[in-house]
Design a protein around this motif. Structure first.
Motif, short mmCIF file in Angstrom:
data_model
loop_
_atom_site.label_atom_id
_atom_site.label_comp_id
_atom_site.label_asym_id
_atom_site.label_seq_id
_atom_site.Cartn_x
_atom_site.Cartn_y
_atom_site.Cartn_z
N ASP A 166 0.11 71.19 -23.13
CA ASP A 166 0.67 72.04 -24.18
C ASP A 166 0.27 73.50 -24.06
N GLY A 167 -0.50 73.88 -23.00
CA GLY A 167 -0.93 75.26 -22.79
C GLY A 167 -2.27 75.60 -23.38
N SER A 168 -2.89 74.67 -24.12
CA SER A 168 -4.22 74.91 -24.68
C SER A 168 -5.27 74.72 -23.59
N ALA A 169 -6.48 75.21 -23.86
CA ALA A 169 -7.54 75.17 -22.86
C ALA A 169 -8.83 74.66 -23.48
N GLY A 170 -9.71 74.17 -22.64
CA GLY A 170 -11.02 73.73 -23.09
C GLY A 170 -12.04 73.85 -21.98
N LEU A 171 -13.21 74.41 -22.31
CA LEU A 171 -14.30 74.48 -21.33
C LEU A 171 -14.86 73.09 -21.08
N VAL A 172 -15.34 72.88 -19.87
CA VAL A 172 -15.94 71.61 -19.50
C VAL A 172 -17.46 71.77 -19.54
#
Length: 410
Positions: free
Chosen positions: A312-318
């Motif tokens: 959906d274009g969202s991001a998240g740090l790992v």
């Protein structure tokens, strides 16, 4: 009487020292040739004369101009300062004669002349010599009073100081060009991943000077369709960092070919590089992509965490456990795994992409993870959009970035 003479001599020495200190502070604040010439002209006007002009020699096929000779007479005006009417008058006299005489003699000379409808002018001409080359000539003008010996010496000191900075600027450009050529050789395209991984990489140098750093990215094809993704950054900039970067990169390729898990690869590389005297430490992040299991296993040596962009274009740090940088000999590293959906895009990067002067790194990373990109972008287009949104072209440090996505099997 003797006391008065000693006192006067002391004041004169203090004046000379003070003038030299002001010259050192005012001239050579940057590595720009025109800026240095302008600073020399401004100093001469501030300290000695009504107006000044500084001409620089154009480089002639890399050949130096020997002190005492003028090779070809190739001058271009670089800077002027002071009273406009005197500078205008200067344009009407054979200034080239004064410049050539200064170079022929190899020391400051003075000349007097009377322009049409003007007051008597006194000109002081000094060459800009440094290490066997004359970089140009400065001409100081004032009305009436001849230049005294102390003033002539001050002008010569300032001119030599400017020439030294011009020499440093030349060396900076030459070394920068060599470093950039070396960097382009060392930063060859990463190895090809397996066909089941879509990959895009970018390298954006901060400039054309010696601020070329040790950023790199790499891929290593392994057995069973797996690909090891690598991003690293040798501490520092310049030729040494570029050379060390190649050493780390070569060592990591060699160790990775033994098919060890990521944390053991880092341990081996750290141990090997810490035994090589003089190597700079390097941060490094490994990501072992396994398309068959739709997983990626990470190990970090002091590097910033990766980020995953979702469908959906969202991001998240790992979030990852972070061990010490490579080359310290302190290597204790851990591995952590993450499922990777077919529409997820993994991005790894060096700190130049996110770090901003005076800003906490958590704030910088939060800016990245808050990005929302357009859904459906190909890997290469997605990486370009992220770099553009974060202003990577204007970053204060080199930027290396890598984006990868699992490619669906037919």
């Amino acid at each position: 009487m003797e006391g008065d003479l000693a006192s006067g001599s002391g004041r004169a020495a203090a004046d000379r020292f003070g003038r030299a200190e002001r010259a050192v502070a005012a001239i050579g604040t940057t590595l720009g040739a025109r800026r240095t010439a302008a600073e020399l002209a401004a100093f001469l006007v501030e300290e000695l004369c009504d107006c000044a002009t500084v001409d620089l020699f154009r480089p002639q096929d890399g050949a130096a101009v020997q002190a005492g000779r003028h090779a070809g007479g190739s001058l271009h005006s670089a800077a002027t300062a002071g009273r406009r009417e005197l500078l205008d008058a200067l344009e009407k006299i054979p200034r080239a004669d004064v410049s050539v005489r200064a170079l022929d003699e190899g020391h400051p000379i003075t000349a007097s002349f009377t322009p049409q409808d003007g007051a008597d002018l006194v000109a002081l001409s000094v060459p800009l010599p440094a290490w066997g080359r004359v970089y140009g000539v400065a001409l100081a003008l004032r009305t009436g009073r001849p230049f005294e010996d102390d003033e002539t010496a001050a002008a010569h000191f300032a001119a030599r100081l400017a020439a030294v900075h011009l020499r440093h600027a030349d060396e900076h450009r030459e070394v920068g060009a060599r470093v950039w050529d070396l960097q382009r050789v060392l930063l060859t395209d990463p190895g090809r991943p397996h066909p089941n991984v879509d990959l895009a990489t970018r390298y954006l140098p901060v400039g054309r000077g010696t601020l070329v750093g040790g950023d790199w990215c790499e891929t290593v094809r392994l057995h069973f369709g797996r690909t090891l993704l690598v991003i690293g950054d040798v501490m520092g900039h310049g030729l040494d960092a570029a050379v060390d970067m190649n050493a780390y990169r070569s060592m990591l390729r060699y160790v990775a070919s033994t098919d060890l898990p990521p944390h053991r690869i880092l341990r081996r590389v750290d141990a090997a590089m810490s035994e090589e005297s003089g190597r700079r430490p390097a941060t490094c992040l490994l990501a072992l992509v396994d398309p068959a299991r739709a997983t990626v296993a990470f190990a970090s040596a002091g590097h910033l965490p990766p980020v995953v962009f979702h469908r959906d274009g969202s991001a998240g740090l790992v979030p990852l456990p972070v061990g010490p940088p490579l080359g310290t000999g302190l290597g204790t590293y851990e591995v952590s795994a993450l499922p990777l959906a077919p529409d997820d895009t993994l991005m790894m990067f060096t700190d130049g992409l996110v770090e901003r002067r005076g800003e906490d790194i958590d704030t910088s990373l939060a800016r990245l993870s808050a990005l929302r990109v357009r859904p459906g972008l190909e890997v290469s287009a997605l990486l370009d959009e992220i770099l553009d949104r974060l202003g990577a072209e204007q970053a204060g440090d080199d930027v290396a970035a890598l984006a990868a996505r699992l490619r669906p099997r037919p």
